[in-house]
Write a protein that holds these residues in place. Structure first.
Motif, mmCIF file in Angstrom:
data_model
loop_
_atom_site.group_PDB
_atom_site.id
_atom_site.type_symbol
_atom_site.label_atom_id
_atom_site.label_comp_id
_atom_site.label_asym_id
_atom_site.label_seq_id
_atom_site.Cartn_x
_atom_site.Cartn_y
_atom_site.Cartn_z
ATOM 1 N N THR A 1 0.872 -1.256 0.080
ATOM 2 C CA THR A 1 0.145 0.038 0.063
ATOM 3 C C THR A 1 0.831 1.420 0.104
ATOM 4 O OG1 THR A 1 -0.175 0.040 2.408
ATOM 5 C CG2 THR A 1 -1.668 -1.289 1.214
ATOM 6 N N TYR A 2 2.072 1.109 0.570
ATOM 7 C CA TYR A 2 2.840 2.311 0.704
ATOM 8 C C TYR A 2 3.568 2.495 -0.970
ATOM 9 C CZ TYR A 2 6.626 5.381 2.434
ATOM 10 O OH TYR A 2 7.139 6.737 2.727
ATOM 11 N N LEU B 1 1.383 2.564 -3.510
ATOM 12 C CA LEU B 1 0.329 3.427 -4.190
ATOM 13 C C LEU B 1 0.547 4.944 -4.282
ATOM 14 C CD1 LEU B 1 -2.585 1.493 -2.728
ATOM 15 C CD2 LEU B 1 -1.844 1.194 -5.042
ATOM 16 N N THR C 1 -5.952 7.627 -3.347
ATOM 17 C CA THR C 1 -6.558 7.672 -2.186
ATOM 18 C C THR C 1 -7.608 8.461 -1.895
ATOM 19 O OG1 THR C 1 -5.018 8.221 -1.018
ATOM 20 C CG2 THR C 1 -4.747 5.755 -1.131
ATOM 21 N N VAL D 1 2.087 4.119 7.111
ATOM 22 C CA VAL D 1 2.973 2.838 6.640
ATOM 23 C C VAL D 1 4.321 3.034 6.859
ATOM 24 C CG1 VAL D 1 3.347 1.471 4.505
ATOM 25 C CG2 VAL D 1 1.068 2.425 4.924
#
Length: 276
Positions: free
Chosen positions: A112-113, A115, A120, A148
């Motif tokens: 997710t880091y 992205l 988002t 994160v």
């Protein structure tokens, strides 16, 4: 004696780099003291013929910069405190607890880091709208409550804590909370402080996301307020002395913070292990 030229060259390079780093801020402050004609003068002058100190008072009175700075400092501090707590707890779970799928879950968090942050914004905006948190302090804080980077940084630091200390504490009946704040925190304090400073500066300088979710002037951060000042009072770049004075207000809190915590920054960066 052979080392003298090397040391001299090293100091000259460091002095040159330091001047290059601080020059933009000095130019900003000096430009705030100039008139509009002196700013556009070529070749430019390093110091105005007559410093216009009243530009700072004039810029301060034209917009609620005290409210902007308070909003930025308050939300940044709240976000930092929440991020430290939840990042430390999650990192503790990944390093000290044994459960199925631990490594896989950590890999998902790291993915997710990767992205883009902008990807988002739409789902985050919809969630805040559903909970009526748009244009509120709660929305600004809760939407940035997880880091994160903080989870990764604390996990790496917690892995350096000697397992013998933790095992001895468990034998003595220490709870997980006691282990975190009585054993792990003191031995990794530099990491906590370094992350707090990085996170504070990042959230203080945050611009795009706060601009999307805040509309009222009373909730604007200093970054959004500075843009508003540029458009309205700065007349889209015509009043450059006032814009430079306003920019000085925005940077000043970070400079004051750096003056007081620079030893912690150096300690956190240069720390290569745990002190016995």
């Amino acid at each position: 004696m052979k080392k003298v030229p090397i040391l001299l060259a090293r100091h000259v390079v460091l002095i040159f780099i330091s001047i290059m780093m601080v020059f933009p801020f000095l130019w900003m402050v000096v430009s705030a003291l100039k008139t509009k004609d002196e700013i556009w003068q070529f070749p430019p002058t390093l110091w105005p013929e007559k410093p216009m100190w009243n530009h700072f008072a004039e810029a301060w009175s034209m917009a609620p910069f005290d409210q902007y700075i308070f909003n930025s400092v308050f939300t940044a501090m709240a976000i930092v405190l929440i991020q430290i707590v939840n990042s430390a707890l999650i990192a503790y779970a990944f390093t000290q607890l044994r459960f199925k799928g631990r490594n896989f879950l950590f890999s998902i968090i790291l993915i997710t880091y990767m992205l883009p942050v902008a990807a988002t914004y739409v789902p985050s905006y919809v969630i805040l709208a559903d909970f009526n948190l748009l244009d509120t302090y709660k929305g600004l804080i809760l939407s940035n409550a997880c880091s994160v980077f903080g989870i990764f940084l604390f996990r790496q630091a917690f892995l350096q804590v000697p397992k013998e200390l933790i095992e001895a504490a468990r034998v003595d009946g220490a709870t997980h909370w006691t282990i975190i704040w009585k054993i792990i925190f003191p031995t990794t304090k530099a990491t906590f402080i370094t992350f707090a400073l990085i996170s504070f500066v990042q959230n203080y300088n945050n611009y795009l996301w706060p601009t999307l979710i805040t509309t009222s002037e009373s909730k604007m951060l200093i970054t959004t307020g500075l843009r508003q000042f540029f458009i309205q009072e700065g007349a889209y770049g015509i009043q450059w002395p006032l814009i430079m004075a306003a920019s000085t207000f925005a940077v000043l809190p970070l400079l004051i913070l750096f003056i007081f915590v620079q030893k912690w920054i150096i300690s956190g960066i240069s720390d290569q292990g745990l002190k016995g």
